[in-house]
Write a protein that holds these residues in place. Structure first.
Motif, PDB file in Angstrom:
ATOM      1  N   ILE A 177      12.261  45.813  -1.746  1.00  0.00           N
ATOM      2  CA  ILE A 177      11.204  44.861  -2.055  1.00  0.00           C
ATOM      3  C   ILE A 177      11.749  43.455  -2.305  1.00  0.00           C
ATOM      4  O   ILE A 177      11.064  42.457  -2.079  1.00  0.00           O
ATOM      5  N   HIS A 178      13.005  43.353  -2.745  1.00  0.00           N
ATOM      6  CA  HIS A 178      13.641  42.046  -2.963  1.00  0.00           C
ATOM      7  C   HIS A 178      14.613  41.738  -1.824  1.00  0.00           C
ATOM      8  O   HIS A 178      15.717  41.261  -2.037  1.00  0.00           O
ATOM      9  N   SER A 179      14.178  41.982  -0.606  1.00  0.00           N
ATOM     10  CA  SER A 179      15.008  41.928   0.587  1.00  0.00           C
ATOM     11  C   SER A 179      15.734  40.595   0.786  1.00  0.00           C
ATOM     12  O   SER A 179      15.122  39.520   0.795  1.00  0.00           O
ATOM     13  N   ASN A 180      17.044  40.685   0.988  1.00  0.00           N
ATOM     14  CA  ASN A 180      17.858  39.525   1.316  1.00  0.00           C
ATOM     15  C   ASN A 180      17.583  39.062   2.750  1.00  0.00           C
ATOM     16  O   ASN A 180      17.490  37.853   3.023  1.00  0.00           O
ATOM     17  N   VAL A 181      17.444  40.008   3.685  1.00  0.00           N
ATOM     18  CA  VAL A 181      17.162  39.650   5.075  1.00  0.00           C
ATOM     19  C   VAL A 181      15.813  38.948   5.178  1.00  0.00           C
ATOM     20  O   VAL A 181      15.675  37.957   5.909  1.00  0.00           O
ATOM     21  N   ARG A 182      14.823  39.433   4.449  1.00  0.00           N
ATOM     22  CA  ARG A 182      13.508  38.773   4.471  1.00  0.00           C
ATOM     23  C   ARG A 182      13.613  37.338   3.963  1.00  0.00           C
ATOM     24  O   ARG A 182      13.017  36.416   4.525  1.00  0.00           O
ATOM     25  N   ARG A 183      14.372  37.141   2.915  1.00  0.00           N
ATOM     26  CA  ARG A 183      14.547  35.792   2.384  1.00  0.00           C
ATOM     27  C   ARG A 183      15.197  34.874   3.415  1.00  0.00           C
ATOM     28  O   ARG A 183      14.760  33.729   3.617  1.00  0.00           O
ATOM     29  N   LEU A 184      16.225  35.370   4.100  1.00  0.00           N
ATOM     30  CA  LEU A 184      16.931  34.545   5.074  1.00  0.00           C
ATOM     31  C   LEU A 184      16.082  34.236   6.297  1.00  0.00           C
ATOM     32  O   LEU A 184      16.152  33.129   6.853  1.00  0.00           O
ATOM     33  N   ALA A 185      15.278  35.200   6.743  1.00  0.00           N
ATOM     34  CA  ALA A 185      14.534  35.040   7.995  1.00  0.00           C
ATOM     35  C   ALA A 185      13.110  34.524   7.808  1.00  0.00           C
ATOM     36  O   ALA A 185      12.555  33.894   8.717  1.00  0.00           O
TER      37      ALA A 185
END
Length: 409
Positions: A159-167
């Protein structure tokens, strides 16, 4: 012919399932995980509905059944601490006839790791730093490791995705807090006898303790509605303890004694009960799966199942198409309605965990008191209708991936 490659961030549930199927189809797959090692602890999760079909196709159903979680009888208590009835949660929401399995998150991770460790590359203690998309793939840099270029990157990192934050940008755009917090940790010593369990609720909060019959540690579960969800630092034990103590301060049961053990807990889970809602789960050659893309909320009971099903569908579409954007579009088309139906389970006001008004608590207790009688009469399935419908709402396609060997199903 050049082998296609995938980098997956996250090695909990969705990541290894996706890796299994891509590797079986001949892809080069690397999984990267921020933690130093595989997490082998955790709370019980459910594998049901379409996810059972996926696990069977992987040949892992027998393995997870052998490691299934065994609930103890749980006494349902009134706000004054008096016993109302004794519940068998193991048979309340799952159907053994349908192949449903309840298993701790850590045990499921171990099964999936064992099924994939000889066919994919695992990298622990590292994380993705940057993603740069080009015509030939995605250039990736890491906090510690050497740069790579891969065909696709998938965020399966929660839920606290690093990939989501970057993309896609900051998580505040996508994470919707539903109001409660949940805290889970193991209790030390002999505070509770082996084979005992208790569920104690007031309006807006519930404490639950279970200690397995084998004498392993009791696990505490506390959920409570917070006036400002998302404001408690989930990395600050002092802030967590203050929030939980404030919520349970007026309890008459043993919650004070249970809370006294929180500061010494080695593997505390604490987070908001939240959903992830996104208009799209992909951007170019980068996609999201599981909680990173569509967390249904901790109390829905469906997060693990839709992560497994979603990872399988994503793998099938990536293998089927030569173009990632076409594969990601098909993945979203097939999964969107199924995900939303399961997410909507968490939006219901008749939760069995947290009641927000005195009337809701009264109705919840009255419903739970009937459960033992319905189980004796063979009618407990009447309580599972909406969950069963949502869990089985995704149909697998004829062209979806299969493995040659089905041993262990």
């Amino acid at each position: 012919m050049t082998r296609r490659s995938a980098l997956i961030s996250g090695v909990s549930i969705a990541g290894p399932v996706l890796a299994y199927w891509l590797a079986d189809a001949g892809w080069d797959v690397t999984l990267v995980e921020r933690a130093e090692r595989l997490r082998t602890s955790g709370y019980p999760v459910d594998v049901r509905g379409t996810a059972v079909d996926v696990i069977r196709r992987m040949g892992q159903h027998r393995q997870i059944v052998e490691r299934s979680y065994r609930h103890v009888p749980v006494q349902l208590l009134t706000p004054g601490g008096r016993r109302l009835c004794t519940l068998d949660f193991g048979r309340l929401l799952n159907s053994s006839e349908a192949g449903d399995v309840e298993i701790t998150r850590g045990a499921l991770s171990e099964v999936l790791f064992a099924a994939t460790s000889d066919r994919v590359t695992y990298v622990f203690g590292d994380s993705i730093e940057t993603l740069t998309q080009t015509d030939r793939g995605v250039d990736v840099t890491f906090r510690h490791g050497s740069p790579q270029t891969v065909d696709v990157v998938v965020g399966a990192d929660g839920i606290h995705s690093n990939v989501r934050r970057l993309a896609f940008g900051d998580e505040s755009q996508f994470v919707r807090h539903l109001g409660p917090y949940a805290a889970i940790w193991d209790l030390p010593g002999d505070m509770f006898a082996p084979g005992t369990g208790f569920m104690y609720s007031h309006v807006g909060r519930t404490a639950m303790v279970e200690r397995p019959a084998d004498g392993s540690p009791a696990r505490a579960f506390m959920a409570f509605v917070h006036p400002a969800p998302g404001t408690v630092d989930r990395h600050d034990t002092g802030a967590i303890l203050g929030a939980v103590r404030g919520a349970f301060a007026e309890d008459r049961w043993r919650t004070g004694d249970v809370l006294d053990t929180l500061t010494g807990a080695e593997d505390l889970y604490f987070d908001t009960v939240s959903q992830v809602r996104m208009d799209t789960w992909s951007s170019g050659r980068v996609a999201l799966v599981g909680d990173a893309a569509y967390a249904p909320a901790f109390l829905s009971g469906q997060g693990t199942s839709i992560a497994i099903a979603g990872a399988y569908v994503l793998a099938s579409e990536l293998v089927r198409s030569d173009h990632p954007d076409a594969a990601f579009a098909a993945y979203e088309r097939r999964l969107r309605a199924y995900v939303e139906k399961n997410q909507n389970l968490a939006l219901r006001t008749d939760s069995s965990v947290i009641s927000r008004t005195p009337g809701q608590l009264l109705r919840r207790n009255a419903k739970l008191v009937t459960v033992p009688w319905l189980q004796r009469l063979g009618l407990a399935h009447l309580l599972q209708t909406s969950l069963r419908t949502a869990a089985t709402d995704l149909s697998l396609a004829e062209y979806d991936l299969r493995v040659a060997s089905t041993s262990g199903v």
